[in-house]
Scaffold this active site. Structure first.
Site, PDB file in Angstrom:
ATOM      1  CB  CYS A 186      -0.879   0.066   1.252  1.00  0.00           C
ATOM      2  SG  CYS A 186      -1.855  -1.388   1.613  1.00  0.00           S
TER       3      CYS A 186
ATOM      4  CB  CYS B 106      30.234 -14.237  -3.574  1.00  0.00           C
ATOM      5  SG  CYS B 106      28.584 -14.734  -4.085  1.00  0.00           S
TER       6      CYS B 106
END
Length: 361
Positions: free
Chosen positions: A37, A318
């Site tokens: 919303c 990573c």
């Protein structure tokens, strides 16, 4: 972007006050209802613990939420790109429908234009997004203990063979071939950057990957072999823990992950993954930095291979490794996600560090 947002408490107060100054800048996703919303929505305000705030509509949709029918948050997006807004609204109305290219054309949109727009905005096509949502619904039905036919119907697949094929592509085995007495449990993990799959034992996390990662089928196949064919679907304590930790990470509350991990790799790879976990959120390192930190300064290429072999995304970060020249370099989850993750993590930098911090685009 997420890192530009105020803290969770500040935005929640703005939600309670229906502060119009945030309109179009922040959206609230409510876990108890599955909708997102505007902050000015006239509906009854949710509890704070059920709220996640995002800066874009795309992030809300990627996290699996549907647009509220009272405050219509898609309307501003329709002004910018009516095709995207119309298709997302159609998907929200019929999430279990098997969407095809002919449906897009029937709505009067050019296929190539729609494909480019969705790729640019979400990193996936409209059809890929629709299929993932259907498959997720079926996956979650099975995780809750439902029968295969219930999962098939929940996912909106017309035939059992199509449902089996979708599962086969994702998990490497059809639903009926999943173990009834698993050692490893696969679960679906919705995130703001796309759906992920976790694989856990009852005590550790073995895998966390985005569902569109090309290496995922092979990784799941190896884990199935590791479990001697006893890979199934279900929820465990580590699976629930990592979902909660990911939620707090994306919400801006914490960058720490404490879910116990199981490494599947060599001793060298394990050392690299440990070093990756030492990189503070909001900062980056090069492959040579990692090599030096583990006492193997000449093993830069081996470090890069270990980095690419990581199968526990985000927790073993990573994405925080970049090229020596500052370029993003490769990332199995897609460079667009790597860029977004680095941007998101800037919120975890000390305020003084943010001034001079720069992420290469």
């Amino acid at each position: 972007m997420l890192f530009d947002l105020p803290d969770h408490d500040t935005i929640y107060k703005a939600l309670l006050a229906r502060d119009a100054s945030y309109d179009g800048q922040v959206y609230v996703c409510v876990s108890s209802t599955g909708v997102f919303c505007r902050l000015t929505c006239p509906a009854r305000k949710p509890k704070q613990e059920n709220c996640t705030f995002f800066g874009t509509i795309g992030e809300c949709i990627e996290a699996g939420y549907r647009a509220c029918k009272r405050c219509h948050p898609l309307e501003p997006m329709a002004l910018a790109d009516p095709a995207i807004a119309a298709l997302l609204a159609a998907l929200d109305e019929r999430p279990d429908y098997c969407w095809r290219e002919s449906d897009i054309e029937r709505m009067g949109f050019d296929l190539s234009t729609v494909r480019r727009s969705f790729k640019r905005q979400f990193g996936m096509t409209f059809l890929e997004m629709a299929r993932q949502r259907r498959l997720r619904d079926g996956f979650e039905k099975l995780a809750d203990g439902g029968a295969v036919i219930e999962g098939q119907l929940e996912a909106g697949f017309d035939s059992a063979s199509a449902f089996r094929a979708a599962f086969l592509k994702l998990l490497g085995k059809a639903p009926g071939a999943l173990s009834a007495d698993p050692l490893l449990f696969a679960d679906w993990v919705p995130t703001p950057l796309g759906d992920m799959v976790s694989v856990t034992s009852k005590s550790q996390l073995h895998l966390l990957e985005f569902t569109d990662r090309k290496a995922l089928p092979k990784e799941l196949e190896r884990l199935n072999s590791f479990a001697k064919g006893r890979l199934g679907i279900g929820r465990t304590e580590p699976a629930e823990q990592v979902k909660e930790e990911l939620s707090t990470f994306f919400r801006g509350s914490s960058s720490g992950f404490r879910t116990p991990l199981a490494y599947h790799g060599s001793q060298f790879s394990g050392a690299v993954w440990d070093a990756l976990r030492e990189i503070p959120a909001g900062t980056t390192r090069s492959y040579s930095d990692i090599a030096a930190s583990i006492g193997r300064p000449s093993a830069v290429r081996a470090v890069a291979r270990a980095n690419g072999a990581n199968q526990i995304a985000l927790i073993i970060p990573c994405h925080r490794v970049i090229g020596a020249d500052g370029s993003l370099t490769g990332y199995g989850g897609g460079l667009w996600r790597k860029q977004k993750l680095l941007e998101i993590e800037r919120q975890y930098l000390p305020k003084r560090a943010k001034v001079n911090h720069h992420v290469t685009s």
